[in-house]
Every structure is written in C-alpha cells, then in structure tokens.
Enzyme design. Structure first.
Site, PDB file in Angstrom:
ATOM      1  N   THR A  97       0.752  -1.115  -0.086  1.00 48.63           N
ATOM      2  CA  THR A  97      -0.051   0.010   0.018  1.00 48.63           C
ATOM      3  C   THR A  97       0.880   1.314  -0.144  1.00 48.63           C
ATOM      4  OG1 THR A  97      -1.663  -1.253   1.320  1.00 48.63           O
ATOM      5  CG2 THR A  97      -1.827   1.314   1.202  1.00 48.63           C
ATOM      6  N   LYS A 172      -6.658   1.654  -3.403  1.00 47.93           N
ATOM      7  CA  LYS A 172      -6.270   1.099  -1.980  1.00 47.93           C
ATOM      8  C   LYS A 172      -6.475   2.064  -1.049  1.00 47.93           C
ATOM      9  CE  LYS A 172      -5.203  -2.044   0.680  1.00 47.93           C
ATOM     10  NZ  LYS A 172      -4.111  -2.774   0.950  1.00 47.93           N
ATOM     11  N   LYS A 240      -0.358   4.820   8.899  1.00 52.63           N
ATOM     12  CA  LYS A 240       0.534   5.219   7.767  1.00 52.63           C
ATOM     13  C   LYS A 240      -0.531   5.157   6.573  1.00 52.63           C
ATOM     14  CE  LYS A 240       1.794   1.926   5.074  1.00 52.63           C
ATOM     15  NZ  LYS A 240       1.407   1.374   3.967  1.00 52.63           N
TER      16      LYS A 240
END
Length: 289
Positions: A97, A172, A240
């Site tokens: 990701t 995503k 994150k």
C-alpha cells in the site's frame, strides 16, 4: 518465461503469498529485512536471498509486499535493490500500500529498464493471503497484466483492473481511508456505551445489524468485545495508510478532517505500544476500564 518468482517482504501478507506459490509448484526465492522470518518458508522449499538483488536475479516475476514508500524504494532501487538485477522483459509486481506519487516514479524507473510493471495492492488480510483468496486492485497496462495474471490467479480470487499504474494505489487508499474511519468511529462508540454502563454486546448487535452496520463493523465488534488483537492488520500500518490517504485527498483539494481525526486515534494507539496489534486494539486507548 521460467517459473522462478521472488518475494520481497515476509510480513503477514508476504509470507502467506510465498506459501501459496510454493504450494502451486513455483520456484520461490524470498528476501526479508529480518532474515529469521524466512525460516518456515525455507523449510517448505523456498530459497533465501541476502538482498533484493540476489532474490531477483534470474526471476521472471518479482513481487514486493512491504510496509511503506521507504521500504518499497529500498527494495526496488536502493543499494542491492531488485530492479538493477532484473532482466529486461521480466515482471515486477508491487502489492504494497503506497503513495501514488511514489508509484509514478517507480513506474518510470521500470519502463526505463524494460521491465513490465504491475502495481497490485490487495484487499484482504492474513486469512486471505494464506488461502489464496486476495483481491488485487491493479494499475497496469494490458500486456504487463497478462504476464502477471497466472501468478495473481494463484494468490487471489479476483483481479480488478482500474487503469494505468497509480490507479491501484488510489483505490487502495480510498478503501483503507473508509475502513480506518469506520474502525475509529466504532471504537469510540463502543467505548462510549461501556463508559455509560450499557451492555456492550447488546449495543454491538444493534449497530452491526442496523443502518451503521458493515462487514468491517461486524469484524471489529467481534474482536473488540473479545479483546482479541492477534494482528491481521497492524495499527502502525493503518496510521501510515491514513496519512497517505490524507495527503492524496489534499492533493485534489479535499481537506479531510475525517482522515486526520481517524489517523490520530491510530497514532495514539501506536504511541501507547499497540502498533503491532490488530487495528481493533485502537479501542483500548479509549476504554475507561
């Protein structure tokens, strides 16, 4: 092309993916920053490399599943990075990701080296990685995807081709943004009803089956009520991802107080020592008892 595949990164997801490829009969070489994590895969028949470059040498397909932009950059183009060791015509797949801006730069590096590049972040977690039922959000050209598809079909149950490189990262981050907001808001709601003396199981049942209900709410209800925080998705990684999503939203002129607020909950949990627990553990910094 040969059946040699390299896997860079052996966390929860990468290890499960490597296991699936070994079961399917691929010649698998693995690399991880912490070498000890490779031991179970070596026992299952994988070879262990000392660097991404060593893992990628002679491989027809190289897959990275690492934590963030910096780890992806190091694995592909850092000292002993995989890209310099790959032969022209090979396929690079990054399932991490990542920020779309980094994907754009990486895609340009791949094109200059004559490497087919597929960015394919996943939806699913530990169970799906170990059972070969991940779904891939793909950004790629058609030719590169066709070359990658046999391996993706071993690893997953669906390939969603969204457009050129970078498209998968946008999808995503949109996905994880919504998931992170749901988890944080459900944690706050559960902590609220507990603090006010309501039966949390009764309330969770109402919420999961009512208008706010979703697969994520149902999953989080089970884990938060049982205080089962065995990791499927680390708190530190959700923090994150929400940071990347916040920056991406800002890049198109959307100032997201939701992303910022949800990220703050995960950062608080990380600071409390819960970073390597499942995202459901975010509730623990809100509970009063």
């Amino acid at each position: 092309m040969s059946d040699k595949v390299a896997i860079l990164g052996l966390g929860i997801m990468g290890a499960g993916m490597a296991q699936q490829l070994l079961k399917a009969g691929y010649d698998v070489t693995v690399w991880n920053r912490s070498p000890a994590r490779a031991a179970p895969l070596v026992e299952a028949g994988a070879r262990q490399a000392d660097s991404p470059a060593e893992a990628a040498t002679g491989a027809s397909i190289v897959i990275a599943m690492v934590s963030d932009n910096d780890a992806s950059r190091a694995a592909w183009v850092g000292p002993q990075g995989a890209l310099a060791a790959m032969r022209a015509g090979a396929v690079a797949i990054d399932c991490s990701t990542l920020d779309p801006h980094w994907i754009d730069a990486l895609s340009a590096d791949m094109k200059a080296a004559g490497i087919h590049f597929v960015e394919a972040p996943v939806t699913g977690s530990k169970v799906q990685a170990e059972s070969g039922t991940l779904r891939f959000f793909v950004g790629s050209d058609e030719e590169s995807l066709a070359l990658a598809r046999p391996v993706l079909d071993v690893l997953g149950s669906g390939v969603i081709h969204l457009g050129p490189a970078g498209s998968g990262a946008v999808m995503k981050l949109a996905n994880n943004y919504m998931a992170g907001v749901q988890v944080a808001s459900f944690a706050e709601a559960l902590a609220l009803v507990e603090a006010k003396g309501l039966d949390p199981r009764q309330v969770a049942d109402v919420l999961r089956n009512g208008a706010p209900g979703s697969p994520m709410v149902g999953l989080m209800a089970d884990r938060m009520l049982e205080r089962n925080y065995d990791p499927n998705f680390f708190i530190s990684l959700m923090a994150k991802d929400l940071g990347y999503a916040d920056a991406l939203l800002d890049s198109v002129g959307i100032s997201s107080t939701l992303a910022t607020a949800a990220r703050a909950r995960f950062l608080d949990a990380d600071a409390a020592g819960l970073g390597n627990k499942d995202i459901s553990a975010v509730v623990e910094t809100l509970r009063k008892a």
